[in-house]
Design an enzyme around this catalytic site. Structure first.
Site, PDB file in Angstrom:
ATOM      1  N   ASP A  11       0.193 -22.818  -1.598  1.00  0.00           N
ATOM      2  CA  ASP A  11       1.137 -22.440  -0.543  1.00  0.00           C
ATOM      3  C   ASP A  11       1.451 -20.947  -0.626  1.00  0.00           C
ATOM      4  O   ASP A  11       1.527 -20.247   0.383  1.00  0.00           O
ATOM      5  CB  ASP A  11       2.435 -23.257  -0.651  1.00  0.00           C
ATOM      6  CG  ASP A  11       3.496 -22.686   0.277  1.00  0.00           C
ATOM      7  OD1 ASP A  11       3.287 -22.716   1.496  1.00  0.00           O
ATOM      8  OD2 ASP A  11       4.512 -22.159  -0.223  1.00  0.00           O
ATOM      9  N   SER A  52       4.483 -26.268   3.986  1.00  0.00           N
ATOM     10  CA  SER A  52       4.833 -25.237   3.014  1.00  0.00           C
ATOM     11  C   SER A  52       6.143 -25.584   2.308  1.00  0.00           C
ATOM     12  O   SER A  52       6.237 -25.597   1.070  1.00  0.00           O
ATOM     13  CB  SER A  52       4.940 -23.897   3.757  1.00  0.00           C
ATOM     14  OG  SER A  52       5.594 -22.937   2.995  1.00  0.00           O
ATOM     15  N   LYS A  93       6.683 -27.360  -1.916  1.00  0.00           N
ATOM     16  CA  LYS A  93       7.503 -26.831  -3.014  1.00  0.00           C
ATOM     17  C   LYS A  93       8.593 -27.816  -3.416  1.00  0.00           C
ATOM     18  O   LYS A  93       8.919 -27.969  -4.589  1.00  0.00           O
ATOM     19  CB  LYS A  93       8.103 -25.484  -2.607  1.00  0.00           C
ATOM     20  CG  LYS A  93       7.030 -24.392  -2.602  1.00  0.00           C
ATOM     21  CD  LYS A  93       7.489 -23.109  -1.980  1.00  0.00           C
ATOM     22  CE  LYS A  93       7.588 -23.232  -0.490  1.00  0.00           C
ATOM     23  NZ  LYS A  93       7.493 -22.008   0.280  1.00  0.00           N
ATOM     24  N   HIS A  99      17.577 -28.860   0.471  1.00  0.00           N
ATOM     25  CA  HIS A  99      16.912 -27.613   0.850  1.00  0.00           C
ATOM     26  C   HIS A  99      17.387 -27.183   2.228  1.00  0.00           C
ATOM     27  O   HIS A  99      17.490 -28.001   3.137  1.00  0.00           O
ATOM     28  CB  HIS A  99      15.387 -27.797   0.877  1.00  0.00           C
ATOM     29  CG  HIS A  99      14.659 -26.567   1.312  1.00  0.00           C
ATOM     30  ND1 HIS A  99      14.427 -25.503   0.457  1.00  0.00           N
ATOM     31  CD2 HIS A  99      14.154 -26.201   2.511  1.00  0.00           C
ATOM     32  CE1 HIS A  99      13.788 -24.560   1.125  1.00  0.00           C
ATOM     33  NE2 HIS A  99      13.623 -24.953   2.375  1.00  0.00           N
ATOM     34  N   ARG A 138      -0.568 -16.078   6.020  1.00  0.00           N
ATOM     35  CA  ARG A 138       0.085 -16.377   7.310  1.00  0.00           C
ATOM     36  C   ARG A 138       0.946 -15.203   7.756  1.00  0.00           C
ATOM     37  O   ARG A 138       1.029 -14.884   8.936  1.00  0.00           O
ATOM     38  CB  ARG A 138       0.950 -17.643   7.180  1.00  0.00           C
ATOM     39  CG  ARG A 138       0.139 -18.918   7.103  1.00  0.00           C
ATOM     40  CD  ARG A 138       0.985 -20.086   6.632  1.00  0.00           C
ATOM     41  NE  ARG A 138       2.143 -20.308   7.465  1.00  0.00           N
ATOM     42  CZ  ARG A 138       3.279 -20.897   7.063  1.00  0.00           C
ATOM     43  NH1 ARG A 138       3.391 -21.330   5.815  1.00  0.00           N
ATOM     44  NH2 ARG A 138       4.262 -21.049   7.883  1.00  0.00           N
TER      45      ARG A 138
HETATM   46  N1  URA Z   1       9.823 -21.236   4.261  1.00  0.00           N
HETATM   47  C1  URA Z   1       8.744 -21.651   3.560  1.00  0.00           C
HETATM   48  O1  URA Z   1       8.840 -21.921   2.370  1.00  0.00           O
HETATM   49  N2  URA Z   1       7.566 -21.750   4.203  1.00  0.00           N
HETATM   50  C2  URA Z   1       7.416 -21.478   5.516  1.00  0.00           C
HETATM   51  O2  URA Z   1       6.332 -21.612   6.020  1.00  0.00           O
HETATM   52  C3  URA Z   1       8.537 -21.050   6.222  1.00  0.00           C
HETATM   53  C4  URA Z   1       9.735 -20.941   5.568  1.00  0.00           C
END
Ligand code: URA
Length: 433
Positions: free
Chosen positions: A161, A183, A187, A82, A168
């Site tokens: 999230d 966050s 994922k 990632h 946010r």
């Molecule tokens: N990418 C994400 O998936 N979450 C965040 O909080 C910031 C960047």
């Protein structure tokens, strides 16, 4: 339990228990706790931070809020990669087939892009016939057979999230390290791989501008991964200028293939080998980092990685003939040179501005519903450390219009040219394990 007590506790710098975190995540997802209370908690977290245990618990409950992808029918130790996002980042197209050629299965789910250039899925759609949607069985079969498949996100991964991120975004609480780390990791963990390699970008074109913050983010994510039984390694890499020379969807696919063909596009090749080396070591293919680097260099140079890429493209319905003839990729109507207006050396390049310029040309989306043009983009001719004469070409715009004055100005303003010599940037700053 009352949400107001949880907010007060965090406001006073206290530590939230696992049960309190579960309560607020569950209650928010079920619409039992209103946005205004969760906003207040997010702001308290923004200012007071979270302990590593709180961050791991938050991540765990966000994972549990939705589906977890079951990759158990894919043979071998699955490793995911990632990137925290940057301009010109096409490393997935190199790293995937490179570790695939070494025997590591990569079952990757990727997203579309917003802003800058497209996401991995948008870039793959530059390839005629390529299918980004596969059935579960096709996905599993493709990885088992070719070691690599890349599909658009499916399933309901970490819905808590998704809901928190939207909140946010409108409450000025995005750039909090505990919230970003949980966050991203929620994922990744829900995506089902056994181990994770993170590419944490640092610099002017990255989420995290300073090395210190990038390191804190990397450490937070690695700790979450390890606490939740996913071995995780983070590489901190430079994003003070775009990665490689190509920005835009078809452009980036082309440049990745050039690296797979053995071209020495230094920064891109170095980063791809670095990420791939950690992935293969985590998967137990090579004993140590040095052995991995040497073996992977060979797989790039002897065409094995390219062969894996070709098989993966064909397996997902893509016409792989573009690999031998880049003219078969989408082509823009015009090529427009951006010329230097000063003589000297390139000291800085505002990566974000280059990304924005590519978006104005149509390579990225300003809003979620915009259509992407796969042919447009930017080819950089000069990067940090290079010498330029007034009138030299700094970059070439691939445009659908014959006039692009506004974009030319943005690209030109991204370059800082000064009379004194300067060194090229280093690519890898640190590895956090
Ligand atoms: N990418 C994400 O998936 N979450 C965040 O909080 C910031 C960047």
């Amino acid at each position: 339990m009352r949400m107001v007590d949880i907010i007060e506790q965090k406001r006073n710098g206290g530590i939230l228990t696992d049960q309190e975190i579960a309560y607020f995540i569950g209650g928010y997802l079920d619409d039992q706790i209103p946005d205004y209370q969760v906003s207040a908690l997010l702001m308290a977290i923004y200012y007071k931070g979270m302990s590593q245990e709180e961050i791991a618990n938050l991540t765990k409950h966000m994972v549990a809020s939705g589906d977890t992808i079951d990759l158990s029918s894919i043979k071998g130790h699955k490793v995911d990669k990632h990137s925290t996002g940057g301009v010109g980042d096409k490393t997935t197209f190199i790293v995937g087939p490179l570790v695939g050629a070494a025997g590591v299965p990569v079952a990757k789910m990727s997203g579309r892009g917003l802003g800058h250039t497209g996401g991995t899925i948008d870039k793959l759609e530059s390839i005629s016939g390529f299918r980004v949607e596969l059935t579960n069985q096709e996905f599993v079969d493709t990885v088992n057979k070719h070691k690599l498949a890349v599909v658009g996100q499916t399933g309901n991964l970490a819905p808590a999230d998704k809901k928190l991120y939207a909140l946010r975004d409108v409450t000025a609480t995005v750039d909090s390290i505990p919230l970003i780390a949980s966050s991203i990791m929620s994922k990744k963990i829900a995506s089902g791989a056994d181990s994770i390699v993170l590419d944490v970008k640092t610099g002017s074109g990255a989420f995290m501008k300073s090395l210190e913050d990038s390191k804190r983010l990397a450490e937070a994510m690695v700790t979450i991964g390890n606490q939740l039984n996913k071995q995780t390694v983070a590489v901190i890499s430079d994003m003070n200028q775009p990665l490689g020379f190509e920005i835009g969807n078809a452009n980036e696919v082309k440049e990745a293939v050039q690296v797979l063909q053995g071209e020495k596009i230094d920064d891109l090749r170095e980063l791809a080998i670095e990420l791939a080396a950690h992935m293969t070591v985590l998967a137990g293919i090579y004993e140590d980092y040095e052995t991995a680097v040497q073996a992977l260099e060979e797989k790039l140079d002897n065409g094995e990685a390219l062969a894996c890429f070709r098989d993966f493209i064909e397996a997902q319905g893509g016409e792989a003939s573009f690999i031998d003839n880049f003219d078969l990729l989408p082509q823009s109507a015009y090529k427009i040179a951006v010329k230097a207006t000063a003589t000297g050396y390139i000291h800085e390049m505002a990566a974000e501005k280059i990304g924005l310029a590519a978006m104005h040309l149509g390579a990225g989306r300003a809003t979620k519903d915009d259509q992407i043009n796969h042919a447009v983009g930017i080819t950089l001719k000069k990067k940090i450390g290079d010498q330029v004469e007034k009138g030299d070409t700094l970059a070439i715009l691939h445009s659908e219009k014959d006039q692009a004055d506004q974009v030319i100005d943005i690209v030109r303003s991204a370059y800082t040219i000064q009379p004194d010599k300067t060194k090229p940037r280093q690519m890898i700053y640190e590895v956090v394990k």
